[in-house]
Design an enzyme around this catalytic site. Structure first.
Site, PDB file in Angstrom:
ATOM      1  N   LYS A 115      -5.447  -8.196   2.898  1.00 37.50           N
ATOM      2  CA  LYS A 115      -5.194  -9.161   3.973  1.00 37.50           C
ATOM      3  C   LYS A 115      -6.314 -10.188   4.085  1.00 37.50           C
ATOM      4  CE  LYS A 115      -1.721  -6.913   6.670  1.00 37.50           C
ATOM      5  NZ  LYS A 115      -1.192  -6.492   7.960  1.00 37.50           N
ATOM      6  N   LYS A 197       7.965  -3.969  -4.147  1.00 41.14           N
ATOM      7  CA  LYS A 197       8.787  -3.388  -3.076  1.00 41.14           C
ATOM      8  C   LYS A 197       9.465  -4.495  -2.263  1.00 41.14           C
ATOM      9  CE  LYS A 197       5.887  -2.944   0.974  1.00 41.14           C
ATOM     10  NZ  LYS A 197       5.714  -2.226   2.197  1.00 41.14           N
ATOM     11  N   LYS A 200       9.245  -7.725   4.020  1.00 44.13           N
ATOM     12  CA  LYS A 200       9.698  -8.785   4.921  1.00 44.13           C
ATOM     13  C   LYS A 200       8.904 -10.075   4.757  1.00 44.13           C
ATOM     14  CE  LYS A 200       8.120  -5.947   8.800  1.00 44.13           C
ATOM     15  NZ  LYS A 200       6.668  -5.992   8.949  1.00 44.13           N
TER      16      LYS A 200
HETATM   17  P1  ATP Z   1       4.966  -6.887   5.182  1.00 40.03           P
HETATM   18  O1  ATP Z   1       5.808  -7.608   4.179  1.00 40.03           O
HETATM   19  O2  ATP Z   1       4.670  -7.679   6.410  1.00 40.03           O
HETATM   20  O3  ATP Z   1       3.795  -6.178   4.589  1.00 40.03           O
HETATM   21  P2  ATP Z   1       6.738  -4.652   5.071  1.00 40.03           P
HETATM   22  O4  ATP Z   1       8.156  -5.092   4.969  1.00 40.03           O
HETATM   23  O5  ATP Z   1       6.074  -4.218   3.820  1.00 40.03           O
HETATM   24  O6  ATP Z   1       5.894  -5.756   5.771  1.00 40.03           O
HETATM   25  P3  ATP Z   1       5.569  -2.834   7.017  1.00 40.03           P
HETATM   26  O7  ATP Z   1       5.514  -3.507   8.343  1.00 40.03           O
HETATM   27  O8  ATP Z   1       4.310  -2.727   6.235  1.00 40.03           O
HETATM   28  O9  ATP Z   1       6.733  -3.500   6.122  1.00 40.03           O
HETATM   29  O10 ATP Z   1       6.175  -1.395   7.169  1.00 40.03           O
HETATM   30  C1  ATP Z   1       6.968  -0.906   8.186  1.00 40.03           C
HETATM   31  C2  ATP Z   1       7.538   0.415   7.735  1.00 40.03           C
HETATM   32  O11 ATP Z   1       8.587   0.211   6.775  1.00 40.03           O
HETATM   33  C3  ATP Z   1       6.525   1.323   7.044  1.00 40.03           C
HETATM   34  O12 ATP Z   1       6.752   2.664   7.457  1.00 40.03           O
HETATM   35  C4  ATP Z   1       6.831   1.151   5.575  1.00 40.03           C
HETATM   36  O13 ATP Z   1       6.488   2.285   4.826  1.00 40.03           O
HETATM   37  C5  ATP Z   1       8.327   0.917   5.581  1.00 40.03           C
HETATM   38  N1  ATP Z   1       8.738   0.083   4.448  1.00 40.03           N
HETATM   39  C6  ATP Z   1       8.449  -1.219   4.286  1.00 40.03           C
HETATM   40  N2  ATP Z   1       8.981  -1.697   3.139  1.00 40.03           N
HETATM   41  C7  ATP Z   1       9.627  -0.666   2.561  1.00 40.03           C
HETATM   42  C8  ATP Z   1      10.384  -0.509   1.352  1.00 40.03           C
HETATM   43  N3  ATP Z   1      10.586  -1.529   0.531  1.00 40.03           N
HETATM   44  N4  ATP Z   1      10.921   0.693   1.071  1.00 40.03           N
HETATM   45  C9  ATP Z   1      10.745   1.716   1.906  1.00 40.03           C
HETATM   46  N5  ATP Z   1      10.044   1.652   3.058  1.00 40.03           N
HETATM   47  C10 ATP Z   1       9.480   0.487   3.388  1.00 40.03           C
END
Ligand code: ATP
Ligand code: LTN
Length: 334
Positions: A115, A197, A200
């Site tokens: 970050k 992965k 969002k």
């Molecule tokens: P960002 O893109 O802002 O990093 P993110 O979509 O990766 O966000 P987080 O806010 O980091 O999501 O995670 C929220 C929850 O969703 C966490 O428990 C994370 O493990 C889960 N999660 C996020 N992306 C995935 C994915 N692609 N598959 C499974 N679980 C996920």
């Protein structure tokens, strides 16, 4: 433990629009765990301001996320669903724990490094101590288990270390939490690059299915999903795109991976992609309908927010007072 029941804590940030990855990897598991534990599911808005936010947008997203928790199937009478910022104990305990966490430990956190690289113009102290606030969230409720994604495991390890350090000095104050890594849908990949992965914050909207996408958009994104030229539907690492689609279909239909492979044996990619899209639509459509219905009932939602904040505050204060006493703060005179 609270009484006879084991405690579960988890939280999500209200930044960006939630994806199918968030739902299958986190929310869906939360729902399945909610019978077994006393649960606290927080919208962690204090964490969100470690990167710059538009105030009106943060407020609106936070409310949407809280609504989504309920729409996903978490009964707010049984699960404590609340905003982190409504319970001041999180920030208070975080301060105390800051004094029991080493700079060296925080310097090793990979999320901080990532970050800081992404927001080079705003490497603030909150970003650095983010994991300490997360430790406070968890320890405040004496949580036994914490469902998290792989990316948060390092923060959970830090939480355990800080709790053990504190307990070693002051006696058994904190429960030492365990990570819970879900089995199904543990990692949903990007539809455009299955090596990454689904996230969002991905800049390509075709890479992610957003929970609020309409059926046509969902089907279109699956039709465009990146696969391969093997022309066979097998669950193996050499075909990461197809593997991801099988995972998604399996998580949405609750069918085992082997059954899915058998079901589509000899079928073409076009037909399979359409089936995956339809399976996702049949999961998201009812979710969207519940979301719309709950959002309309402002008084209901406000009531839930008020009651659950009080409930969270009650348990948080219990731990906080104990900690304050242990470290030597003067007792309150009533
Ligand atoms: P960002 O893109 O802002 O990093 P993110 O979509 O990766 O966000 P987080 O806010 O980091 O999501 O995670 C929220 C929850 O969703 C966490 O428990 C994370 O493990 C889960 N999660 C996020 N992306 C995935 C994915 N692609 N598959 C499974 N679980 C996920
Ligand atoms: N850092 C987590 C969100 C989060 C959390 C928590 C998860 C904040 N506090 C406590 C579990 C327990 C994330 O970004 N996914």
């Amino acid at each position: 433990m609270i009484g006879e029941q084991k405690v579960l804590f988890s939280g999500m940030q209200a930044t960006g629009n939630l994806t199918l990855g968030n739902y299958l990897g986190a929310l869906q598991n939360w729902v399945s765990l909610s019978e077994e534990y006393m649960t606290f599911y927080s919208v962690v808005d204090l964490h969100s301001i470690t990167v710059r936010q538009d105030p009106a947008e943060l407020r609106s997203r936070a409310r949407k996320l809280l609504t989504l928790y309920i729409a996903a199937g978490l009964d707010p009478k049984k699960n404590c669903i609340y905003y982190q910022s409504h319970v001041s104990g999180h920030a208070e305990l975080a301060w105390i724990l800051n004094c029991f966490t080493y700079m060296g430990e925080l310097n090793r956190m990979t999320q901080f490094k990532d970050k800081a690289a992404k927001h080079a113009d705003n490497i603030n102290a909150g970003l650095f101590t983010y994991p300490v606030l997360m430790a406070a969230d968890i320890l405040l409720y004496q949580a036994d288990v914490v469902p998290v994604g792989k990316d948060q495991q390092q923060h959970l390890e830090l939480t355990r270390n800080v709790a053990q350090r504190f307990n070693a000095i002051y006696g058994d104050v904190f429960t030492i939490p365990e990570a819970y890594i879900g089995k199904t849908g543990a990692s949903i990949k990007s539809l455009q690059d299955p090596a990454k992965k689904m996230s969002k914050s991905d800049e390509n909207p075709n890479a992610s299915i957003y929970l609020m996408d309409d059926p046509d958009t969902i089907i279109r994104k699956f039709k465009r999903a990146v696969t391969d030229s093997e022309a066979q539907i097998l669950y193996r690492d050499e075909q990461p795109g197809i593997k991801n689609l099988i995972d998604i279909y399996s998580a949405c239909t609750q069918k085992g991976v082997e059954d899915v492979v058998r079901e589509f044996d000899g079928k073409g990619y076009g037909e399979f992609k359409l089936a995956v899209g339809e399976a996702v639509v049949s999961v998201l459509k009812p979710l969207q309908e519940r979301f719309a219905q709950i959002s309309r009932d402002k008084d209901y939602l406000d009531g839930i927010i008020r009651e659950n904040a009080q409930k969270a505050e009650y348990y948080a204060t219990k731990t906080l007072r104990k900690v304050q006493k242990k470290v030597g703060f003067p007792e309150r005179v009533h």
